[in-house]
Write an enzyme that holds these catalytic residues in place. Structure first.
Site, PDB file in Angstrom:
ATOM      1  CE1 TYR A  40     -82.677   0.615 -25.370  1.00 56.66           C
ATOM      2  CE2 TYR A  40     -81.043   1.455 -23.826  1.00 56.66           C
ATOM      3  CZ  TYR A  40     -82.343   1.081 -24.110  1.00 56.66           C
ATOM      4  OH  TYR A  40     -83.295   1.182 -23.133  1.00 56.66           O
ATOM      5  CG  HIS A  98     -85.096  -4.336 -23.433  1.00 54.92           C
ATOM      6  ND1 HIS A  98     -84.124  -3.835 -24.262  1.00 54.92           N
ATOM      7  CD2 HIS A  98     -85.887  -3.268 -23.133  1.00 54.92           C
ATOM      8  CE1 HIS A  98     -84.323  -2.542 -24.457  1.00 54.92           C
ATOM      9  NE2 HIS A  98     -85.385  -2.173 -23.786  1.00 54.92           N
TER      10      HIS A  98
END
Length: 267
Positions: A40, A98
């Site tokens: 991110y 992730h």
């Protein structure tokens, strides 16, 4: 030390000052779980918001995720130290893989071994996975041992309820965390959810969060609006009926939003 709260602040697609401001607002209105990720590119902003919040570290639950480019043996633990430096924390409460590694030049044994080492080093209190299929969960559990996988974070909302994966997690005692719980705004436009919301003098978002709590699914919605964040925190005043729950259950149509080219073969 906190267990993971039912509701968390998601930070996907929030960048720079907007991310700092949104997390600051979330903590101000009562959020105590913040979810970020290396990918991110906002861990530093999340860290700034946490640092200036004045909240005790023990009051917060912080999650970050290791991107698949950092899953190799030489990169994994240095990347976690980098995340912690950006977050200005000595440890995270939860560290996730992730995405399952998409190539064949790295085994799950390799990167889950590094994940377990991070926990042993005290850099993460809990470890888990994200976007893992049932087969991958079974493989991960064999590698890590029963009880080690804290949660599987997956796309889950009324239109894509991922029931097979949820059931597999339940059987293994693995928590389920829903990302994109509002289906990038689709829940706000759905007539069924709007009707249920009207019955309860609530927002469709609050209805979805109340439904998820009943289904024992944690949620990490994202918002930059302080008023929407405050509404989300206040979802627990909504008491859904059995009929409400069934109507929401019936919205499932397999509408998957997140499906990058490196995604696994979904269940």
């Amino acid at each position: 030390m906190k267990d993971m709260p039912q509701l968390g602040m998601g930070t996907f697609r929030l960048e720079g000052d907007e991310a700092t401001s949104a997390v600051t607002s979330a903590l101000k209105v009562g959020f105590r779980h913040v979810d970020t990720a290396q990918f991110y590119d906002n861990e530093e902003n999340v860290g700034d918001a946490i640092k200036t919040s004045g909240l005790a570290r023990s009051e917060l639950f912080v999650t970050t995720k290791v991107w698949h480019e950092n899953l190799g043996k030489n990169a994994f633990i240095p990347s976690v130290h980098e995340s912690l430096a950006k977050l200005k924390l000595e440890y995270v409460d939860l560290l996730l893989i992730h995405w399952p590694y998409p190539g064949d030049d790295l085994t799950m044994e390799d990167y889950l071994g590094s994940l377990k080492e991070v926990k042993q080093l005290g850099l993460a209190r809990h470890i888990g996975v994200s976007n893992f299929t049932i087969g991958q969960l079974e493989q991960a559990e064999r590698i890590l041992g029963e009880g080690e996988i804290y949660t599987n974070q997956i796309e889950l909302h009324p239109f894509m309820q991922n029931r097979q994966v949820v059931e597999a997690c339940r059987e293994k005692g693995i928590g389920v965390t829903a990302y994109m719980p509002f289906a990038v705004g689709k829940v706000m436009k759905d007539e069924t959810l709007k009707a249920i919301a009207l019955d309860h003098d609530a927002s469709p978002a609050q209805i979805v969060l109340a439904w998820m709590e009943k289904r024992k699914i944690s949620a990490i919605p994202s918002s930059t609006s302080e008023s929407h964040l405050a509404q989300n925190v206040d979802y627990s005043r909504v008491v859904l009926t059995a009929d409400d729950l069934k109507r929401i259950d019936d919205l499932d149509n397999g509408d998957r939003i997140v499906n990058p080219d490196f995604a696994p073969n979904w269940d």
